[in-house]
Design a protein around this motif. Structure first.
Motif, mmCIF file in Angstrom:
data_model
loop_
_atom_site.group_PDB
_atom_site.id
_atom_site.type_symbol
_atom_site.label_atom_id
_atom_site.label_comp_id
_atom_site.label_asym_id
_atom_site.label_seq_id
_atom_site.Cartn_x
_atom_site.Cartn_y
_atom_site.Cartn_z
ATOM 1 N N LYS A 25 0.653 -1.083 -0.151
ATOM 2 C CA LYS A 25 -0.332 0.164 -0.500
ATOM 3 C C LYS A 25 1.181 1.420 0.222
ATOM 4 O O LYS A 25 0.858 2.344 -0.552
ATOM 5 N N ARG A 26 2.430 1.440 1.023
ATOM 6 C CA ARG A 26 2.818 2.161 1.148
ATOM 7 C C ARG A 26 3.655 2.206 -0.559
ATOM 8 O O ARG A 26 3.420 4.148 -0.822
ATOM 9 N N VAL A 27 4.011 1.513 -1.232
ATOM 10 C CA VAL A 27 4.948 2.012 -2.292
ATOM 11 C C VAL A 27 3.675 1.882 -2.904
ATOM 12 O O VAL A 27 4.049 2.603 -4.327
ATOM 13 N N GLN A 28 2.908 1.984 -3.434
ATOM 14 C CA GLN A 28 1.569 2.292 -4.109
ATOM 15 C C GLN A 28 1.519 3.852 -4.009
ATOM 16 O O GLN A 28 1.795 4.725 -4.978
ATOM 17 N N GLN A 29 1.691 4.278 -3.033
ATOM 18 C CA GLN A 29 1.322 5.925 -2.330
ATOM 19 C C GLN A 29 2.353 6.608 -3.198
ATOM 20 O O GLN A 29 2.313 7.771 -3.486
ATOM 21 N N LEU A 30 4.063 5.529 -2.682
ATOM 22 C CA LEU A 30 4.734 5.989 -3.248
ATOM 23 C C LEU A 30 4.912 6.840 -4.898
ATOM 24 O O LEU A 30 5.244 7.689 -4.927
ATOM 25 N N ASN A 31 4.610 5.918 -5.529
ATOM 26 C CA ASN A 31 5.137 5.725 -6.426
ATOM 27 C C ASN A 31 3.594 6.880 -7.744
ATOM 28 O O ASN A 31 3.612 7.313 -8.555
ATOM 29 N N HIS A 32 3.133 7.165 -6.593
ATOM 30 C CA HIS A 32 1.887 7.962 -7.174
ATOM 31 C C HIS A 32 2.159 9.138 -6.450
ATOM 32 O O HIS A 32 0.710 10.044 -7.020
ATOM 33 N N GLY A 33 3.741 9.512 -6.605
ATOM 34 C CA GLY A 33 3.973 10.815 -5.911
ATOM 35 C C GLY A 33 3.870 11.247 -4.681
ATOM 36 O O GLY A 33 3.972 12.537 -4.521
ATOM 37 N N SER A 34 3.117 10.066 -3.616
ATOM 38 C CA SER A 34 3.901 10.853 -1.913
ATOM 39 C C SER A 34 5.043 10.809 -1.955
ATOM 40 O O SER A 34 5.665 10.201 -2.198
ATOM 41 N N ASP A 35 5.102 12.093 -0.468
ATOM 42 C CA ASP A 35 6.228 12.439 -0.478
ATOM 43 C C ASP A 35 7.118 11.064 1.152
ATOM 44 O O ASP A 35 6.124 10.745 1.334
ATOM 45 N N PRO A 36 7.919 11.059 0.490
ATOM 46 C CA PRO A 36 8.354 10.062 2.302
ATOM 47 C C PRO A 36 8.807 10.439 3.296
ATOM 48 O O PRO A 36 9.174 12.098 3.162
ATOM 49 N N TYR A 37 8.251 9.883 4.491
ATOM 50 C CA TYR A 37 8.205 10.129 5.656
ATOM 51 C C TYR A 37 9.788 10.515 6.455
ATOM 52 O O TYR A 37 10.170 10.738 7.631
ATOM 53 N N VAL A 38 10.701 10.050 5.718
ATOM 54 C CA VAL A 38 11.907 9.659 6.500
ATOM 55 C C VAL A 38 13.197 9.646 5.067
ATOM 56 O O VAL A 38 12.936 9.979 3.705
ATOM 57 N N VAL A 39 14.286 10.313 5.577
ATOM 58 C CA VAL A 39 15.236 10.832 4.488
ATOM 59 C C VAL A 39 15.915 9.362 4.282
ATOM 60 O O VAL A 39 15.773 8.412 4.100
ATOM 61 N N THR A 41 18.184 8.372 -0.018
ATOM 62 C CA THR A 41 19.058 8.528 -0.706
ATOM 63 C C THR A 41 18.613 7.503 -2.023
ATOM 64 O O THR A 41 17.761 7.066 -2.215
ATOM 65 N N PRO A 42 19.469 8.347 -2.898
ATOM 66 C CA PRO A 42 19.180 7.796 -4.637
ATOM 67 C C PRO A 42 18.984 6.226 -4.803
ATOM 68 O O PRO A 42 18.348 5.555 -5.582
ATOM 69 N N GLU A 43 19.835 5.368 -4.394
ATOM 70 C CA GLU A 43 19.670 3.908 -4.494
ATOM 71 C C GLU A 43 18.609 2.912 -3.669
ATOM 72 O O GLU A 43 17.864 1.727 -3.693
ATOM 73 N N MET A 44 17.499 3.972 -2.698
ATOM 74 C CA MET A 44 16.457 3.837 -2.277
ATOM 75 C C MET A 44 15.034 3.355 -2.744
ATOM 76 O O MET A 44 15.813 3.910 -3.933
ATOM 77 N N GLN A 45 15.147 1.786 -3.208
ATOM 78 C CA GLN A 45 13.466 2.260 -3.782
ATOM 79 C C GLN A 45 12.536 2.494 -3.057
ATOM 80 O O GLN A 45 12.940 1.995 -1.470
ATOM 81 N N CYS A 46 11.373 2.145 -3.833
ATOM 82 C CA CYS A 46 10.030 2.316 -2.949
ATOM 83 C C CYS A 46 9.518 1.624 -1.671
ATOM 84 O O CYS A 46 9.198 2.155 -0.469
ATOM 85 N N GLY A 47 10.157 -0.351 -1.759
ATOM 86 C CA GLY A 47 9.778 -0.945 -0.464
ATOM 87 C C GLY A 47 11.301 -1.004 0.203
ATOM 88 O O GLY A 47 10.504 -0.720 0.875
ATOM 89 N N ASP A 48 12.407 -0.560 -0.352
ATOM 90 C CA ASP A 48 13.045 0.179 0.646
ATOM 91 C C ASP A 48 12.486 1.012 1.900
ATOM 92 O O ASP A 48 12.661 2.018 3.669
ATOM 93 N N ILE A 49 12.329 2.522 0.944
ATOM 94 C CA ILE A 49 11.077 3.552 1.671
ATOM 95 C C ILE A 49 10.134 2.722 2.408
ATOM 96 O O ILE A 49 9.885 3.801 3.499
ATOM 97 N N ALA A 50 9.237 2.505 1.800
ATOM 98 C CA ALA A 50 8.006 1.923 3.290
ATOM 99 C C ALA A 50 8.679 1.190 4.438
ATOM 100 O O ALA A 50 8.522 0.614 5.418
ATOM 101 N N LEU A 51 9.796 0.061 4.273
ATOM 102 C CA LEU A 51 10.382 -0.086 5.278
ATOM 103 C C LEU A 51 10.680 0.658 6.293
ATOM 104 O O LEU A 51 10.014 0.205 7.107
#
Length: 105
Positions: A25-39, A41-51
């Motif tokens: 669900k969070r990856v879907q939100q990120l893919n649709h333009g939601s801003d991440p709530y954490v800092v 890095t360029p190599e982080m994928q949406c799944g890593d950001i959500a985790l």
């Protein structure tokens, strides 16, 4: 996805299937333009950001109660698909929780 992040997130959530649903669900939100709530890095994928958001406590989840689920399924009288909705509601219930993911700001 980073295996270490997955292991830490599983410890927090406690259920693998629930974790998959939250991350999805969070990856879907990120893919649709939601801003991440954490800092990030360029190599982080949406799944890593959500985790990472789960691990840092930046998002929370809520399983809807029976009353909340019933209220969410109410259909307007003017709805042209009201009859179909009533038929679907009369079908045998499946005990799958409804998942909502919201930011913990």
């Amino acid at each position: 996805m980073n295996v270490e992040l997955i292991e830490k997130a599983v410890e927090i959530v406690g259920d693998n299937q629930l974790l998959v649903n939250i991350v999805s669900k969070r990856v879907q939100q990120l893919n649709h333009g939601s801003d991440p709530y954490v800092v990030t890095t360029p190599e982080m994928q949406c799944g890593d950001i959500a985790l990472t958001e789960i691990i840092e406590g930046k998002i929370q989840w809520h399983e809807m109660t029976e009353e909340e689920l019933a209220a969410a399924q109410e259909v307007s009288v003017e709805d042209p698909f009201a009859d179909l909705a009533k038929e679907a509601a009369a079908a045998p219930a499946v005990d799958e929780p409804v998942l909502t993911v919201t930011p913990d700001l």
